[in-house]
Design a protein around this motif. Structure first.
Motif, mmCIF file in Angstrom:
data_model
loop_
_atom_site.group_PDB
_atom_site.id
_atom_site.type_symbol
_atom_site.label_atom_id
_atom_site.label_comp_id
_atom_site.label_asym_id
_atom_site.label_seq_id
_atom_site.Cartn_x
_atom_site.Cartn_y
_atom_site.Cartn_z
ATOM 1 N N ASN A 262 0.817 -1.219 0.000
ATOM 2 C CA ASN A 262 0.000 0.000 0.000
ATOM 3 C C ASN A 262 0.847 1.264 0.000
ATOM 4 N N LEU A 263 0.230 2.321 -0.469
ATOM 5 C CA LEU A 263 0.859 3.632 -0.371
ATOM 6 C C LEU A 263 0.642 4.166 1.047
ATOM 7 N N TYR A 264 1.732 4.492 1.715
ATOM 8 C CA TYR A 264 1.628 5.084 3.044
ATOM 9 C C TYR A 264 2.155 6.509 2.983
ATOM 10 N N SER A 265 1.251 7.438 3.212
ATOM 11 C CA SER A 265 1.672 8.830 3.253
ATOM 12 C C SER A 265 0.905 9.515 4.381
ATOM 13 N N LEU A 268 -2.753 8.972 5.431
ATOM 14 C CA LEU A 268 -3.263 7.904 6.296
ATOM 15 C C LEU A 268 -2.973 8.153 7.774
#
Lengths: 330, 876
Positions: A262-265, A268
C-alpha cells in the motif's frame, strides 16, 4: 551469589589447578632495572611525560623475564646516549621519523599472536596506523583499554561514528557499556569491517543470542545480514534502524497486496485525506459515532504507520519457531 | 615544551652524559626515589559521593542509571597490590568497582602471576530504560498473563470520564470488552449508501477505552553479566585461555500482538532469559609461527516459554483452544558450538600467511508450546532446526619490493541449513480455523559466500603511496523446496490448466550474485604539516536468476479447502499458500539481492597549522544505484562532511572543536496494487465532481472522486493513478566543543568540559497517489477514489549535552571531584505523537486507530540537570 556464578568460580579453580606445573619466566628484576637505568637516569620523575609510570603496567613487571626494558623497544640508541639531541633509535610519537611499520614491528615482536594474528594487511595496518597511534604504553592506564575512555581514542579518526553515537537511538556507547572493541577487533580480523567475529551476524549474536536461531521460519534478509536493516553506531530511527518502518520493510515487501504494497503517506495519518475520505464534506453520507459524535471513516488511519510500523503485528521479524510463525506474527 | 626538558636538552655534552652513565651505579636508582612513588607504584583510591538529578526522565536515564529525580549515593574504588615492580615476583592483583550506587555498576578483580597465569572476574550491569509513558488497559503487566479488567467500568473511572464515555459506563450494558465495538455495528447512514467495513471485528475498542482505565507501566530491561577469564602459560610458547560469560536479562519489552486477525495491541512482553558463553583456546607461538585451537559455545535459555494477552476485540477471532487470549511464545532456547583453528606463519620478515577456519553447529529444538487446536496439522513436536557453518580464510601478505606491499585474501563461508522441511497447517495469529487456516512448508535457506581480494600498496615516494585493489565476491543462495515442490507437483495439471506456474518460490529472490569491486587509494604527505588521503571504491553487483514477479491476478489455490479453478478439491493439508497468492508487482526488486552499482569516496586532510594547532577535514560520499529495479528501492545516497580542530595550547591545556554534517537519502518507487483490482464501474451518483485519472495526475484536481468510467484503467499494473514514489532523508548537524585543563590553581585543580549538539531532521516525502475506499457500497456506484499522497511531517530531534568535570586535590591523599551535566532532548516524531490525542482528554489513548490499541506515548523530550559530588581518598 547466583548458581551460575558459583559454577563459573568453581570452574576457574579447576583450571587454575592445571597451572600448578606451569613454568614461570624467571627473571632478575635488579638486573633488568639496572639496564633501564641507562634511560631512567635522565628520564626521571621530572620528565613531563609519565615515563616511569610504565612500572605500574604489565610492561613494568620485572619479575616476568619476558618483560621488555627501555632499550628493548627504543633500541640501544647509542647516538642518543652520546648526545640527547639525537633521537633514540625508535620513537613512537606522531612526529617520529620511524615509519608506522617500524614502530609496529617493535610491538609485534612479542604481540603477533592472539588478537593480532591478522594485523598484517588489516585495515589499520594498511592505513599506516601503528600500535602507538592508539596505545600509550607508558601511562598507568591506557585510555584505549579502558571502556569509559576508549571511544575518545577511536573517535579521533572515526568522525562519522562519533557523530552517529550522539543520536537518539544508540548502543550504550556514551555510558561506556558497549564500546568499539566489543564489536571490532581493531588489530585485524577475518570478518568484514574488522568485526570481532567472522561475520557481522556472529558478532551481533554475542550480545543478542536470542536472535541467532536457527529458526523454523527464517527471515531471509535478517539471515543474510543484520546490516540490511540496522545501522550499529546510531540512528534517528529506533531501534538502530536504517530507515523508518513501514518503508524500510517495503524496500523488500512493497510488491505485494494488500497492505505490504500500500501507499503510506500523511494521508493515512489521523486527519489525513485518506483517513477522512468518507467523512462529511466530501459528498458522501457519513455515519456518526454515537458515542463521540464524530463522523466515522471506513478508512481508519493506518496501523502500519503508527508506533512500530509493520512490527506492530509482525513482531518476530528476526525469525520464528512457532508452527504458525511463517509471517512472523508468532 | 617545558623547562625540565629544555634543561635536559641543554645538557648535551657527551662528556657529561658519559659521566652520568658512569655515576649510575653509584647513585640510588631514579626509579626508586620517594618522589617517584606516585609514578612507579600503583595508587589506590576510594571514591564516595552522590549524584543529584533535578528531573526524572526515563530517556535521559536510558543507559546511565539516572532516570529518577533525587539524590543517589554513588561511589567506587580501585585497589591494586602484589609484588612491587622491582621484585623478582610477578604476582599482582587488583580489585575495582565503579558506579556502585547505580544500575550501571561494574566490578572487576584480577589476580595473576605474569608469565604464568591470570585470573579475571568481572561483573557488569547494563540498564535499558525504554519507555515510561506507556499506558494500557491491561492488568498483569510484567507477568506472562495479560488480562483485561472487568466491566462495568469502575465507578471512579466513569465519573472522571466525559459524557460520552460515562454514558457507556452506566447504561448500555458493557458486559465485556467485545461490547465496546457495538456502536460501529449498528450505524446506518441516514440516506443513500451504506458504509463498507462499518461492521468488522476490531473496529473499535481503542476508540472507546476511557483514559482513566489506562495504567502506566515502565518498559525496560536490565542485563547483569558475570565473566571469568583464566589464562595460563603451559610451557614456553604454549598458553591456554578460558573465558566464561554469563548474562541474565530481565524486564519487559514492547511487543505487538495480533489476536486472530489484522488488529492488535502493543503490550509488555516479559523478558527473563540467560545466555552462557564459553571460550577455550590453546595457543602456541614462536618466532616464526603461531597457532590457536579453540572452542566457542553459546547457550541461550529462556524462562518465558509462552505468555498470553486477552483478546480485546469482538467476534470469534481466536480458536477456542486459546481461551480467547492470544498465546505468544518467548524466544526459543538455542545452542551454538564452534571449533576453530587459526594459524600464522612468517616465511620471512615480510611474508606472512594466516589461515583460519571454523566448524560451527547451531541448533534449536525446543518443543512447540501447545496445546494447539486439534484441527492444526503440526507434523513434528519441535522445529528440529540445525545449521552447520563452515568457514575458511587465508591471507597472504608480502613485500616483494621494498616499496611494494601485496595482500591476497580468500574467504569462504558456507551456511548449510539442515533443518528438515515439513508442511504445517495452522491458523494465522491463533485465529479461528479453518477461516484463518494457512498451509506453509518451511523451506530452509542456505547461503554460501566466496570472496577473493587482491591489494597492492606502492610507495611512489617516501611521502606518497598509492593502493590498488580488486575484490570479487560470489554469494550463492539456495533453499530446500523439495517438500513444497512435491506438494505443488500433485496439482501440476490444475496449475497448467489455468496457465500458472506451480514452481515453488523460495525465500530468496535471487540464486546467485556476483560483485566486483575496484579500489583506489592515494595517501600523501603533501608538506611537512599537510597530509591527506583519498580513497574511491566502485562496486558492481549482478544478480543471477532473479525471480521477477509476474503480473496478473493470483491463480494459486484458494486458501481454505476450496477448489482450484478447474474444480479439483484440495485437501486442507495440501492447501499451499504460495508467496504469490496475492497479486505482486512486476519489476519490483529486493534491494539486497538485486543488481547494484556502488560508488564510495573517502577523503581526509590533516593540517598541522602550528606546533599547537591541528586541523582536519573529512569527506565521505556513498551512492548505491539499483539500476535494474523498476520498482522498489531505486537508489541511496549519503554524504558526510566534517571539520575538526585541536589546540594543544600547552602541556596542561587542550581544546578541541568539531562540526559534521551528514545527509542520507533513499528513493523508492512503487505501484499501489491491491487485491481490489481496478474494474469498470458506473459513476457514483452521490459523489461530485467526477474527474479522470489524467485530471487527477495533472494536479489541477487533488483528492478527487474517481468516477469517469471511460478512463478507468482495468489493469492495476499500468494505472498511473496507482504510481507513487517516496524518499526518506536524514540530515544531521553535529557540533562539539571540549577542553581539558590540568594543573590549575597551583597544580591542584583539573578541569574538563565538553559540549555536544546534534540536530537531526528526517523528512519523508511521498508523491503520486493511490485509490482508497470512500466507504460507499450501494449497488452500481464507485467506491474507490484516487487520492494524492502527501508528505509526512518531519521527524526531528535535538540532543544537547554539556558536561563539566573538575577535580581538586586537597592534599596528597584527598581530593574532591565535581561533575555537572546538562542534557536536553527535544524530539518530534509523528509515529508516536500523531496517535496521541489532546492532553487531558479522557479518550486520549488510542483514539485514532480502531484496529490497534494505542499506547498514549509521545516522542521523548527532557531537560535534565545532574550534579555529582564525590570525595576521593588515595593511598599507596
Amino acid at each position: 551469589m547466583n548458581k551460575s556464578l558459583q559454577q563459573l568460580l568453581a570452574l576457574s579453580a579447576c583450571i587454575l589447578g592445571l597451572n600448578a606445573a606451569a613454568p614461570a619466566f624467571a627473571a632478575d628484576a635488579k638486573t633488568a632495572l639496572d639496564q633501564d637505568k641507562v634511560c631512567t637516569a635522565c628520564h626521571d620523575a621530572s620528565w613531563d611525560k609519565p615515563i616511569l609510570s610504565i612500572y605500574q603496567t604489565r610492561h613494568g613487571v620485572k619479575g616476568d623475564g619476558r618483560t621488555p626494558g627501555c632499550q628493548t623497544c627504543h633500541g640501544t640508541s647509542e647516538n642518543h646516549l652520546k648526545s640527547p639531541s639525537n633521537t633514540p633509535d625508535v620513537t613512537f610519537t606522531a612526529k617520529s621519523a620511524n615509519s608506522a611499520e617500524a614502530k609496529g614491528a617493535v610491538c609485534l615482536t612479542c604481540h603477533l599472536s592472539g588478537a593480532r594474528t591478522n594485523w598484517a594487511g588489516s585495515k589499520h595496518q594498511s592505513q599506516d596506523v601503528s600500535c602507538s597511534t592508539c596505545h600509550t604504553v607508558h601511562a598507568a592506564k591506557d585510555k584505549v583499554r579502558v571502556k569509559a575512555t576508549q571511544t575518545e581514542v577511536c573517535f579521533t579518526c572515526h568522525k562519522t561514528e562519533r557523530a552517529e553515537s550522539l543520536r537518539m537511538s544508540t548502543h550504550p556507547i556514551a555510558a561506556g557499556k558497549v564500546v568499539c572493541s566489543d564489536c571490532h577487533n581493531v588489530h585485524g580480523s577475518d570478518g568484514p569491517k574488522l568485526m570481532l567475529e567472522h561475520t557481522v551476524r556472529d558478532t551481533c549474536f554475542t550480545c543478542h543470542a536470542e536472535k541467532r536461531g536457527p529458526f523454523l521460519w527464517e527471515h531471509p534478509s535478517a539471515m543474510d545480514d543484520c546490516m540490511n536493516c540496522h545501522t550499529p553506531h546510531g540512528s534517528t530511527n529506533a531501534p538502530l534502524l536504517k530507515a523508518r518502518s513501514p518503508w524500510l520493510c517495503q524496500t523488500c515487501h512493497g510488491d505485494g497486496a494488500p497492505h505490504p504494497g500500500n501507499l503510506y503517506s500523511a494521508g493515512l495519518l489521523p486527519g489525513g485525506n485518506a483517513a477522512t475520505v468518507n467523512k462529511g464534506g466530501t459528498g458522501v453520507n457519513s455515519a456518526t459515532n454515537p458515542l463521540t459524535g464524530s463522523q466515522m471513516s471506513a478508512n481508519a488511519p493506518a496501523a502500519q504507520l503508527a508506533f512500530r510500523g509493520c512490527t506492530n503485528c509482525h513482531t518476530t521479524v528476526h525469525g520464528s519457531n512457532h508452527p504458525s510463525g511463517q509471517r512472523f506474527v508468532r | 615544551m617545558k623547562s625540565t626538558q629544555q634543561s635536559f636538552l641543554a645538557r648535551t655534552s657527551v662528556i657529561a652524559v658519559r659521566c652520568a652513565l658512569a655515576a649510575i651505579a653509584a647513585v640510588p636508582a631514579a626509579y626508586a626515589g620517594e618522589a617517584d612513588d606516585a609514578l612507579i607504584n600503583p595508587t589506590h583510591s576510594i571514591e564516595v559521593g552522590a549524584v543529584s538529578v533535578d528531573k526524572g526522565s526515563y530517556k535521559f536515564g536510558e543507559y546511565n542509571g539516572l532516570e529518577k529525580k533525587g539524590i543517589v549515593p554513588n561511589g567506587g574504588f580501585e585497589v591494586r597490590g602484589g609484588a612491587p615492580y622491582d621484585s623478582d615476583s610477578a604476582q599482582r592483583w587488583s580489585v575495582e568497582a565503579t558506579n556502585l550506587g547505580l544500575r550501571t555498576r561494574t566490578m572487576g578483580a584480577e589476580f595473576g602471576e605474569q608469565g604464568r597465569f591470570r585470573l579475571k572476574f568481572g561483573y557488569d550491569e547494563i540498564q535499558r530504560n525504554q519507555y515510561d509513558d506507556y499506558k494500557t488497559p491491561y492488568s498483569g503487566l510484567g507477568t506472562t498473563t495479560l488480562t483485561l479488567p472487568g466491566y462495568p467500568v469502575a465507578a471512579a473511572a466513569c465519573a472522571a470520564a466525559p459524557a460520552a464515555s460515562s454514558s457507556r459506563c452506566s447504561t448500555t450494558g458493557l458486559a465485556n470488552w467485545n461490547s465496546l465495538q457495538s456502536p460501529y455495528a449498528t450505524v446506518t447512514p441516514a440516506t443513500g449508501a451504506t458504509l463498507a467495513n462499518a461492521v468488522y471485528a476490531g473496529n473499535g475498542p481503542g476508540v472507546l477505552i476511557p483514559a482513566m482505565m489506562h495504567g502506566g507501566f515502565n518498559i525496560g530491561t536490565l542485563r547483569t553479566r558475570e565473566n571469568v577469564e583464566i589464562s595460563t602459560v603451559l610451557a614456553p610458547g604454549w598458553s591456554f585461555k578460558f573465558v566464561a560469560k554469563h548474562e541474565d536479562k530481565e524486564g519487559t519489552k514492547l511487543t505487538g500482538v495480533a489476536p486472530g486477525t489484522r488488529q492488535g495491541a502493543l503490550v509488555p512482553e516479559p523478558i527473563n532469559n540467560a545466555t552462557n558463553q564459553f571460550k577455550a583456546n590453546l595457543s602456541f607461538v614462536d618466532a616464526k609461527s603461531n597457532i590457536d585451537f579453540g572452542y566457542y559455545g553459546s547457550f541461550f535459555q529462556n524462562s518465558i516459554k509462552s505468555w498470553t494477552m486477552a483478546n480485546p476485540f469482538a467476534g470469534t477471532l481466536l480458536d477456542p483452544v486459546f481461551g480467547d487470549a492470544a498465546r505468544m511464545v518467548g524466544a526459543a532456547p538455542n545452542q551454538m558450538h564452534r571449533l576453530n583453528l587459526t594459524g600464522g606463519y612468517n616465511f620471512d620478515k615480510t611474508t606472512r600467511l594466516v589461515v583460519s577456519g571454523y566448524y560451527q553447529r547451531m541448533t534449536q529444538d525446543e518443543p512447540f508450546v501447545g496445546p494447539f487446536p486439534a484441527t492444526w496439522m503440526v507434523p513434528v513436536t519441535s522445529p528440529q532446526t540445525k545449521v552447520i557453518n563452515t568457514n575458511l580464510n587465508a591471507t597472504l601478505t608480502m613485500k616483494p619490493l621494498k616499496d611494494l606491499s601485496l595482500l591476497a585474501q580468500y574467504k569462504y563461508e558456507d551456511r548449510d541449513n539442515q533443518t528438515p522441511s515439513h508442511t504445517y497447517t495452522t491458523a494465522w495469529a491463533d485465529g479461528a480455523f479453518p477461516a484463518n487456516a494457512n498451509t506453509f512448508t518451511n523451506e530452509p535457506i542456505s547461503r554460501k559466500t566466496q570472496q577473493f581480494l587482491l591489494e597492492g600498496d606502492y610507495k611512489l615516494t617516501p611521502k606518497q603511496s598509492v593502493k590498488l585493489g580488486y575484490q570479487y565476491e560470489q554469494i550463492e543462495r539456495t533453499a530446500n523446496t523439495s517438500v513444497s515442490q512435491a506438494l505443488a507437483n500433485k496439482y501440476a495439471a490444475q496449475f497448467a490448466a489455468v496457465g500458472a506456474s506451480n514452481e515453488s518460490e523460495s525465500g530468496w529472490k535471487s540464486d546467485k550474485s556476483k560483485e566486483q569491486t575496484l579500489k583506489l587509494e592515494f595517501r600523501s604527505r603533501l608538506a611537512e604539516a599537510l597530509s591527506g588521503r583519498l580513497a574511491y571504491d566502485y562496486s558492481q553487483r549482478r544478480a543471477e536468476g532473479y525471480s521477477d514477479n509476474e503480473g496478473g491476478a493470483p491463480v494459486n489455490p484458494p486458501r481454505s479447502g476450496g477448489t482450484l479453478p478447474v474444480g479439483a478439491t484440495i485437501p486442507l493439508a495440501d492447501n499451499i499458500y504460495f508467496p504469490a497468492a496475492d497479486p505482486v508487482l512486476p519489476g519490483f526488486r529486493q534491494f539486497y539481492v538485486t543488481d547494484r552499482n556502488r560508488d564510495r569516496l573517502r577523503g581526509n586532510l590533516n593540517f598541522q597549522a602550528s606546533d599547537t594547532l591541528a586541523l582536519q577535514a573529512n569527506v565521505a560520499y556513498n551512492k548505491e544505484d539499483f539500476n535494474q529495479s523498476t520498482y522498489g528501492l531505486k537508489d541511496t545516497k549519503s554524504s558526510m562532511f566534517g571539520l575538526d580542530a585541536t589546540l594543544q595550547a600547552n602541556e596542561n591545556l587542550a581544546v578541541n572543536a568539531f562540526y559534521s554534517l551528514e545527509d542520507k537519502k533513499f528513493d523508492y518507487s512503487s505501484l499501489a496494487i491491491s487485491r481490489v483490482t481496478s474494474t469498470s464501474s458506473t459513476i457514483n451518483p452521490l459523489v461530485l465532481p467526477h474527474v479522470s485519472c489524467a485530471a487527477f495526475l495533472s494536479g489541477t484536481i487533488v483528492n478527487a472522486t474517481y468516477g469517469n468510467v471511460t478512463t478507468y484503467p482495468t489493469d492495476s499494473y499500468t494505472d498511473p493513478c496507482r504510481a507513487y514514489s517516496m524518499s526518506q532523508q536524514d540530515r544531521v548537524n553535529t557540533f562539539g566543543l571540549g577542553f581539558k585543563a590540568a594543573g590549575l590553581m597551583g597544580g591542584k585543580f583539573d578541569l574538563n568540559g565538553d559540549l555536544s549538539y546534534s540536530r537531526a531532521k528526517s523528512p519523508i516525502s511521498v508523491t503520486g497517489g493511490a485509490y482508497f475506499s470512500n466507504g460507499v457500497t450501494a449497488a452500481g456506484v464507485a467506491n474507490t477514489v484516487p487520492l494524492t499522497a502527501s508528505n509526512m511531517p518531519d521527524i526531528t530531534s535535538e540532543v544537547t549535552t554539556i558536561r563539566v568535570s573538575g577535580k581538586y586535590a586537597i592534599d596528597k591523599k584527598s581530593s574532591i571531584r565535581a561533575n555537572y551535566q546538562y542534557s536536553r532532548l527535544k524530539s518530534s516524531d509523528w509515529q508516536w505523537d500523531a496517535y496521541n490525542s489532546t492532553p487531558g482528554s479522557s479518550l486520549s489513548c488510542g483514539v485514532t486507530i480502531p484496529a490497534y490499541i494505542g499506547t498514549c506515548m509521545s516522542s521523548p523530550n527532557y531537560t535534565v540537570n545532574s550534579i555529582g559530588l564525590s570525595y576521593i581518598y588515595s593511598f599507596q
